[in-house]
Design a protein around this motif. Structure first.
Motif, PDB file in Angstrom:
ATOM      1  N   ASP A  36      38.740  59.403  56.818  1.00 29.62           N
ATOM      2  CA  ASP A  36      39.511  58.211  57.166  1.00 29.62           C
ATOM      3  C   ASP A  36      40.745  58.636  57.964  1.00 29.62           C
ATOM      4  OD1 ASP A  36      40.319  55.502  57.156  1.00 29.62           O
ATOM      5  OD2 ASP A  36      39.487  55.235  55.141  1.00 29.62           O
ATOM      6  N   SER A  37      41.601  57.690  58.290  1.00 24.16           N
ATOM      7  CA  SER A  37      42.784  57.980  59.113  1.00 24.16           C
ATOM      8  C   SER A  37      43.902  58.613  58.281  1.00 24.16           C
ATOM      9  CB  SER A  37      43.314  56.691  59.731  1.00 24.16           C
ATOM     10  OG  SER A  37      43.795  55.825  58.704  1.00 24.16           O
ATOM     11  N   ASN A  38      44.884  59.187  58.960  1.00 26.90           N
ATOM     12  CA  ASN A  38      46.074  59.715  58.273  1.00 26.90           C
ATOM     13  C   ASN A  38      46.843  58.583  57.603  1.00 26.90           C
ATOM     14  OD1 ASN A  38      45.700  62.417  58.841  1.00 26.90           O
ATOM     15  ND2 ASN A  38      46.746  62.293  60.812  1.00 26.90           N
ATOM     16  N   LEU A  39      46.823  57.400  58.230  1.00 27.23           N
ATOM     17  CA  LEU A  39      47.495  56.230  57.659  1.00 27.23           C
ATOM     18  C   LEU A  39      46.848  55.865  56.316  1.00 27.23           C
ATOM     19  CD1 LEU A  39      49.760  54.250  58.597  1.00 27.23           C
ATOM     20  CD2 LEU A  39      47.937  52.707  59.331  1.00 27.23           C
ATOM     21  N   ALA A  40      45.511  55.896  56.297  1.00 28.17           N
ATOM     22  CA  ALA A  40      44.791  55.600  55.057  1.00 28.17           C
ATOM     23  C   ALA A  40      45.063  56.664  53.989  1.00 28.17           C
ATOM     24  CB  ALA A  40      43.290  55.504  55.340  1.00 28.17           C
ATOM     25  N   LEU A  41      45.179  57.922  54.417  1.00 26.12           N
ATOM     26  CA  LEU A  41      45.480  58.993  53.470  1.00 26.12           C
ATOM     27  C   LEU A  41      46.837  58.764  52.809  1.00 26.12           C
ATOM     28  CD1 LEU A  41      44.545  61.727  52.283  1.00 26.12           C
ATOM     29  CD2 LEU A  41      45.792  62.838  54.139  1.00 26.12           C
ATOM     30  N   ASN A  42      47.805  58.346  53.595  1.00 24.75           N
ATOM     31  CA  ASN A  42      49.133  58.050  53.040  1.00 24.75           C
ATOM     32  C   ASN A  42      49.089  56.844  52.100  1.00 24.75           C
ATOM     33  OD1 ASN A  42      50.451  60.197  54.268  1.00 24.75           O
ATOM     34  ND2 ASN A  42      50.850  59.032  56.147  1.00 24.75           N
ATOM     35  N   ALA A  43      48.243  55.877  52.415  1.00 22.81           N
ATOM     36  CA  ALA A  43      48.097  54.703  51.537  1.00 22.81           C
ATOM     37  C   ALA A  43      47.498  55.110  50.188  1.00 22.81           C
ATOM     38  CB  ALA A  43      47.209  53.657  52.211  1.00 22.81           C
ATOM     39  N   LEU A  44      46.505  56.018  50.221  1.00 21.70           N
ATOM     40  CA  LEU A  44      45.927  56.510  48.967  1.00 21.70           C
ATOM     41  C   LEU A  44      46.963  57.321  48.185  1.00 21.70           C
ATOM     42  CD1 LEU A  44      43.572  56.817  47.017  1.00 21.70           C
ATOM     43  CD2 LEU A  44      42.752  58.753  48.397  1.00 21.70           C
ATOM     44  N   ARG A  45      47.771  58.085  48.894  1.00 23.87           N
ATOM     45  CA  ARG A  45      48.858  58.817  48.225  1.00 23.87           C
ATOM     46  C   ARG A  45      49.756  57.841  47.457  1.00 23.87           C
ATOM     47  NH1 ARG A  45      49.481  62.688  53.288  1.00 23.87           N
ATOM     48  NH2 ARG A  45      48.831  64.673  52.381  1.00 23.87           N
ATOM     49  N   ASP A  46      50.095  56.735  48.104  1.00 27.57           N
ATOM     50  CA  ASP A  46      50.947  55.727  47.453  1.00 27.57           C
ATOM     51  C   ASP A  46      50.249  55.109  46.240  1.00 27.57           C
ATOM     52  OD1 ASP A  46      52.905  56.163  49.347  1.00 27.57           O
ATOM     53  OD2 ASP A  46      52.344  54.447  50.601  1.00 27.57           O
ATOM     54  N   ASP A  47      48.935  54.886  46.351  1.00 30.19           N
ATOM     55  CA  ASP A  47      48.165  54.312  45.239  1.00 30.19           C
ATOM     56  C   ASP A  47      48.189  55.227  44.010  1.00 30.19           C
ATOM     57  OD1 ASP A  47      47.487  52.180  46.819  1.00 30.19           O
ATOM     58  OD2 ASP A  47      45.420  52.830  47.198  1.00 30.19           O
ATOM     59  N   LEU A  48      48.168  56.534  44.255  1.00 33.97           N
ATOM     60  CA  LEU A  48      48.039  57.505  43.160  1.00 33.97           C
ATOM     61  C   LEU A  48      49.378  57.982  42.610  1.00 33.97           C
ATOM     62  CD1 LEU A  48      45.099  59.683  44.567  1.00 33.97           C
ATOM     63  CD2 LEU A  48      44.960  57.892  42.824  1.00 33.97           C
ATOM     64  N   ALA A  49      50.439  57.752  43.366  1.00 37.84           N
ATOM     65  CA  ALA A  49      51.765  58.249  42.964  1.00 37.84           C
ATOM     66  C   ALA A  49      52.192  57.782  41.565  1.00 37.84           C
ATOM     67  CB  ALA A  49      52.812  57.853  43.997  1.00 37.84           C
ATOM     68  N   PRO A  50      51.943  56.520  41.167  1.00 37.19           N
ATOM     69  CA  PRO A  50      52.350  56.095  39.820  1.00 37.19           C
ATOM     70  C   PRO A  50      51.659  56.872  38.697  1.00 37.19           C
ATOM     71  CG  PRO A  50      51.859  54.181  41.197  1.00 37.19           C
ATOM     72  CD  PRO A  50      51.396  55.376  41.941  1.00 37.19           C
ATOM     73  N   TYR A  51      50.554  57.560  39.008  1.00 39.31           N
ATOM     74  CA  TYR A  51      49.817  58.332  38.004  1.00 39.31           C
ATOM     75  C   TYR A  51      50.193  59.823  38.049  1.00 39.31           C
ATOM     76  CZ  TYR A  51      47.010  54.092  38.083  1.00 39.31           C
ATOM     77  OH  TYR A  51      46.598  52.779  38.026  1.00 39.31           O
ATOM     78  N   ASP A  52      51.271  60.134  38.790  1.00 37.32           N
ATOM     79  CA  ASP A  52      51.727  61.520  38.939  1.00 37.32           C
ATOM     80  C   ASP A  52      50.658  62.408  39.554  1.00 37.32           C
ATOM     81  OD1 ASP A  52      54.211  60.914  37.854  1.00 37.32           O
ATOM     82  OD2 ASP A  52      53.574  61.349  35.817  1.00 37.32           O
ATOM     83  N   VAL A  53      49.958  61.827  40.538  1.00 36.24           N
ATOM     84  CA  VAL A  53      48.930  62.561  41.280  1.00 36.24           C
ATOM     85  C   VAL A  53      49.301  62.574  42.754  1.00 36.24           C
ATOM     86  CG1 VAL A  53      46.491  62.544  42.006  1.00 36.24           C
ATOM     87  CG2 VAL A  53      47.100  62.025  39.634  1.00 36.24           C
ATOM     88  N   GLN A  54      49.122  63.712  43.390  1.00 34.50           N
ATOM     89  CA  GLN A  54      49.418  63.857  44.806  1.00 34.50           C
ATOM     90  C   GLN A  54      48.171  64.296  45.563  1.00 34.50           C
ATOM     91  OE1 GLN A  54      51.433  67.399  46.181  1.00 34.50           O
ATOM     92  NE2 GLN A  54      51.390  68.314  44.126  1.00 34.50           N
ATOM     93  N   ILE A  55      48.246  64.263  46.897  1.00 35.37           N
ATOM     94  CA  ILE A  55      47.168  64.781  47.757  1.00 35.37           C
ATOM     95  C   ILE A  55      47.788  65.782  48.719  1.00 35.37           C
ATOM     96  CG2 ILE A  55      45.364  64.249  49.424  1.00 35.37           C
ATOM     97  CD1 ILE A  55      45.372  61.372  48.353  1.00 35.37           C
ATOM     98  N   GLN A  56      47.268  66.999  48.701  1.00 32.85           N
ATOM     99  CA  GLN A  56      47.706  68.026  49.653  1.00 32.85           C
ATOM    100  C   GLN A  56      46.551  68.331  50.605  1.00 32.85           C
ATOM    101  OE1 GLN A  56      49.472  71.588  48.163  1.00 32.85           O
ATOM    102  NE2 GLN A  56      51.136  70.527  47.130  1.00 32.85           N
ATOM    103  N   LYS A  57      46.884  68.441  51.887  1.00 39.96           N
ATOM    104  CA  LYS A  57      45.858  68.711  52.883  1.00 39.96           C
ATOM    105  C   LYS A  57      45.801  70.205  53.177  1.00 39.96           C
ATOM    106  CE  LYS A  57      44.083  65.949  56.658  1.00 39.96           C
ATOM    107  NZ  LYS A  57      44.391  65.311  57.941  1.00 39.96           N
ATOM    108  N   GLY A  58      44.615  70.786  53.056  1.00 39.82           N
ATOM    109  CA  GLY A  58      44.420  72.194  53.383  1.00 39.82           C
ATOM    110  C   GLY A  58      43.710  72.340  54.709  1.00 39.82           C
ATOM    111  N   GLY A  59      43.165  73.524  54.954  1.00 44.57           N
ATOM    112  CA  GLY A  59      42.496  73.776  56.223  1.00 44.57           C
ATOM    113  C   GLY A  59      41.248  72.926  56.411  1.00 44.57           C
ATOM    114  N   ARG A  60      40.451  72.764  55.325  1.00 43.11           N
ATOM    115  CA  ARG A  60      39.200  72.002  55.424  1.00 43.11           C
ATOM    116  C   ARG A  60      39.206  70.721  54.593  1.00 43.11           C
ATOM    117  NH1 ARG A  60      37.058  77.327  55.537  1.00 43.11           N
ATOM    118  NH2 ARG A  60      35.623  77.687  57.279  1.00 43.11           N
ATOM    119  N   PHE A  61      39.959  70.716  53.498  1.00 39.42           N
ATOM    120  CA  PHE A  61      39.867  69.625  52.539  1.00 39.42           C
ATOM    121  C   PHE A  61      41.235  69.025  52.212  1.00 39.42           C
ATOM    122  CE2 PHE A  61      36.469  72.698  51.496  1.00 39.42           C
ATOM    123  CZ  PHE A  61      35.370  71.906  51.755  1.00 39.42           C
TER     124      PHE A  61
END
Length: 273
Positions: free
Chosen positions: A154-179
């Motif tokens: 998906d887009s980077n914008l969508a990735l940031n939206a998912l980050r916001d969805d998960l933030a209240p659960y103390d979960v983050q998303i980090q982007k690596g080289g492939r994943f």
């Protein structure tokens, strides 16, 4: 006097991005062993993946798995540890985040909103085709304890939206080289590095300085918090920018060859080589 600690990423850094070879870095690795300089692996890889790789590298120091989710310290280590750690056979373990099952549950209902595929949705054959890993290593890569990697389409914008969805659960998303990696909020290569640095500081009469080497976005935290940040040039993506660190080194060579150049340069600067 100073005590030097090396913290290194693996894929694209100590290991070649395409072949996973570390041959160009062997001489520099041997120099670190000769001078008793700890080389701490700090990777997105799993404990299961590192079991065989550490044997190949003859690696005997502490190591950090799954993007800073846990630190494993060999019980034979001379490090003095005050806090209560988990007993994991030959190792003590310090974990920084929730277990993988919780991350999978949290994202089960997100696949209608976003386009991604998690490791738990794949066969190991699919992972082989994405990464070039052989069947054994692909199966080891899927044995995760604290993180859930995703192929994000998906887009980077969508990735940031998912980050916001998960933030209240103390979960983050980090982007690596492939994943893109789902993980606990406090799971971070930098946090794990600084925790280990404190252990070394407690037992050392010298100043402890950290040198960190990495090539991806998920290395930025570690690089920004290191005393000597080294960005390893990648053949597949632009070097990550390290905020507020105009002193970061960028290697001329790629992967393990650049890694070896940086290590040798630092050892020369310190009058060791």
């Amino acid at each position: 006097m100073t005590t030097l600690l090396i913290f290194t990423d693996l894929d694209g850094t100590l290991l070649d991005h395409h072949t996973y070879s570390f041959k160009p870095a062997l001489a520099a690795l041997q120099s670190l062993k000769t001078f008793s300089i700890p080389c701490i692996i700090n990777t997105s890889k799993t404990f299961a993946e590192l079991a065989s790789l550490r044997k190949e590298l003859n690696h005997q120091d502490a190591f950090i798995v799954e993007n800073g989710s846990a630190v494993y310290i060999p019980k034979k280590t001379p490090l003095s540890i005050d806090e209560q750690l988990e007993d994991c056979g030959d190792y003590w373990r310090k974990s920084f985040g929730p277990k993988r099952d919780e991350l999978i549950k949290l994202t089960n209902d997100k696949q209608d909103q976003y386009t991604f595929k998690r490791f738990s949705d794949m066969t190991y054959q699919e992972l082989m085709s994405i990464t070039g890993l052989n069947s054994t290593n692909a199966q080891l890569a899927m044995q995760r304890e604290f993180t859930e990697p995703m192929v994000w389409t998906d887009s980077n914008l969508a990735l940031n939206a998912l980050r916001d969805d998960l933030a209240p659960y103390d979960v983050q998303i980090q982007k690596g080289g492939r994943f893109a990696h789902l993980m606990g909020e406090h799971c971070d290569k930098a946090n794990a590095m600084l925790w280990l640095k404190e252990l070394y500081e407690v037992q050392s009469d010298d100043d402890v300085i950290t040198m960190a080497l990495g090539d991806g976005e998920n290395d930025i935290g570690m690089l920004s918090q290191a005393d000597i940040p080294v960005v390893i040039r990648s053949p597949v993506h632009a070097p990550p920018e390290i905020p507020n660190r105009c002193d970061a080194w960028l290697t001329d060579a790629y992967g393990p060859e650049g890694w070896a150049q940086a290590i040798n340069l630092q050892l020369t600067k310190q009058g060791i080589l």
